[in-house]
Write an enzyme that holds these catalytic residues in place. Sequence first.
Site, PDB file in Angstrom:
ATOM      1  N   CYS A 111     111.618  22.795 -88.464  1.00 46.74           N
ATOM      2  CA  CYS A 111     110.840  22.080 -87.451  1.00 46.74           C
ATOM      3  C   CYS A 111     111.190  22.621 -86.062  1.00 46.74           C
ATOM      4  CB  CYS A 111     111.097  20.581 -87.535  1.00 46.74           C
ATOM      5  SG  CYS A 111     112.668  20.081 -86.803  1.00 46.74           S
ATOM      6  N   CYS A 119     114.925  22.072 -85.166  1.00 47.08           N
ATOM      7  CA  CYS A 119     115.847  22.968 -85.873  1.00 47.08           C
ATOM      8  C   CYS A 119     115.666  24.414 -85.396  1.00 47.08           C
ATOM      9  CB  CYS A 119     115.639  22.851 -87.374  1.00 47.08           C
ATOM     10  SG  CYS A 119     116.116  21.232 -88.007  1.00 47.08           S
ATOM     11  N   HIS A 159     118.444  16.779 -90.161  1.00 49.10           N
ATOM     12  CA  HIS A 159     117.679  17.604 -91.090  1.00 49.10           C
ATOM     13  C   HIS A 159     118.630  18.532 -91.839  1.00 49.10           C
ATOM     14  CE1 HIS A 159     113.617  17.223 -88.746  1.00 49.10           C
ATOM     15  NE2 HIS A 159     114.110  16.072 -89.119  1.00 49.10           N
ATOM     16  N   GLU A 204     118.827  21.648 -92.077  1.00 48.67           N
ATOM     17  CA  GLU A 204     119.346  22.782 -91.299  1.00 48.67           C
ATOM     18  C   GLU A 204     120.527  22.356 -90.419  1.00 48.67           C
ATOM     19  OE1 GLU A 204     116.233  21.777 -91.535  1.00 48.67           O
ATOM     20  OE2 GLU A 204     114.796  23.438 -91.530  1.00 48.67           O
TER      21      GLU A 204
HETATM   22 ZN   LIG Z   1     114.225  20.127 -88.527  1.00 49.76          ZN
END
Ligand SMILES: [Zn+2]
Lengths: 355, 188
Positions: free
Chosen positions: B108, B111, B72, B74
């Site tokens: 999420c 993360c 992701h 992040e």
């Molecule tokens: Zn994430």
Amino acid sequence: MEPQRKRRKTEESDTFLWEVLPVLSEELSQGIEFLQAYAAPIINKKDTSHLVKKLAAMYPLEGLQHIKRVRACRDKHSPHPLEIIVCLASDLNSKEEGGTIPSITALLHNSESDCTGLGEPFLVKIPAFPPLTRPQFEEASRHWPTSFHEDKQVTVALKGELFSKDEKATMQKYMEQAIEAAKAGKEEGMASVGALIVDPDTDAVLAVAHDCRNSPNPLLHAVMVCIDLIAHGQGGGAYNYKKYPACHFVPTDASHYLTNDNSLPSVNLSSLEQATESGLPYICTGYDLYVTREPCVMCAMALVHSRIRRVFFGVISSDGALGTKYKIHTKKDLNHRFEVFKGVMEQDCQKLSQL
Amino acid sequence: MGTPCEGCSLDNRGVFHPCAEEIQKWMQKAFEMAKDALDNGEVPVGCLMVYNNEILGRGRNEVNETKNATRHAEMVAIDQVLDWCHCNDKDPGDVFERTVLYVTVEPCIMCAGALRLLRIPLVVYGCKNDRFGGCGSVLDIPADNLPQTGAPFKCISGYRAEEAVEMLKMFYKQENPNAPKSKARKKD
Ligand SMILES: [Zn+2]
Ligand SMILES: [Zn+2]
């Protein structure tokens, strides 16, 4: 002579010092919630069906279809062999002074004619929800008879009998490799955690990893490394593990996803279709993860994103997200759920933390 | 490297708390990144990590090219900060403790866990993430009692939320083969 010797041999190798147990959803693992209700003895057995009808009209007990309205009196010497639920305690105006039980006439709205046939009421506890597991059913039934639609697989799983001895031997084989990896990681100055991903349909180990959090990247927990190694095996990957030979992968043939592999269970085929449909690499679809200790919340969610099939872990961890602090794998709001089992070679995995 | 303005403050941990103008400045950049991603057919999430008034990491979703579903924006930005620390001989622990994440969509659960493990003090985000959000939507990782998982962090949410949602909607309309493409295009 021969058969006897054989039997003894199997018995020896069949002994496991550990038990593998499912980590079930809150719903399945919690204790039963109870409601207070008033019950009354049925004075004349012949009135039973009439009373059931009348009370069902007056107090329908909505949402409590699992409750049996009538039970046999527990006291065998009682003059009235049957007892019936009149209403929930919450059905009455809460003005009742606490502790005192209302008379039967009060419960039945002072209509004298309706009260005939019932003795003086008493308080009972009835289960608020239908029991989902046998332990819940047994607990519920101690208070009031309840219907139960048993999920046989859950019952077997809760007794730790879901897996055969052969299957447990396979688990042990994989967990031993994860433990070896954990020890190799420890030698490199990492946390002693090991993980392994296997394709259970082909019995092929696809990736073995140890924790790498004391490398330049503190987020390289064993599970994150293992997922990335699978990505490497499929021609992707984000990190390089050349420095850590105990972390390795087997290149997977991309055609594996495209062939009509009959051995793939249908449940995975459907998720595989979803994966191809959206074009996202759900790289762990159909695979099982073995990890020496319960994953943290980051790793647990990484397994959701990767669509792992099942997770087997050895020991729980205090901030663990697959049973201890959260049950990420059972969360209904998330778009992928998976099965989790704990206890595989528990003692050996426990010993890793003392290294 | 600039010095924070008067509205910004350092708390007793030495953690930088940006003022409204500061937030506006960095979120503007994050939104530009998201817009850029959308124009290039990528997931429209803008994400940057700011330390000492300097952008150390800018992430975009790299799930497809790495075949790793955990890449992701992040996580990618975090790796850039780690690289920066490595090149500048800084201790990542010290740097992350003073780094703010600006991101157009709520991180999420994974993360959020990563940010907590790194002891990031503050996350500023745009819209909620109902499907996976780990900073209040599905779980509240920054505030929950997880003593072994780094340190709790603060969140400032809802910054230009409608705009962030609108970009995601446009992206998923393009993705969905059943949705009329022309309609999605007309909007921009
Ligand atoms: Zn994430
Ligand atoms: Zn972890």
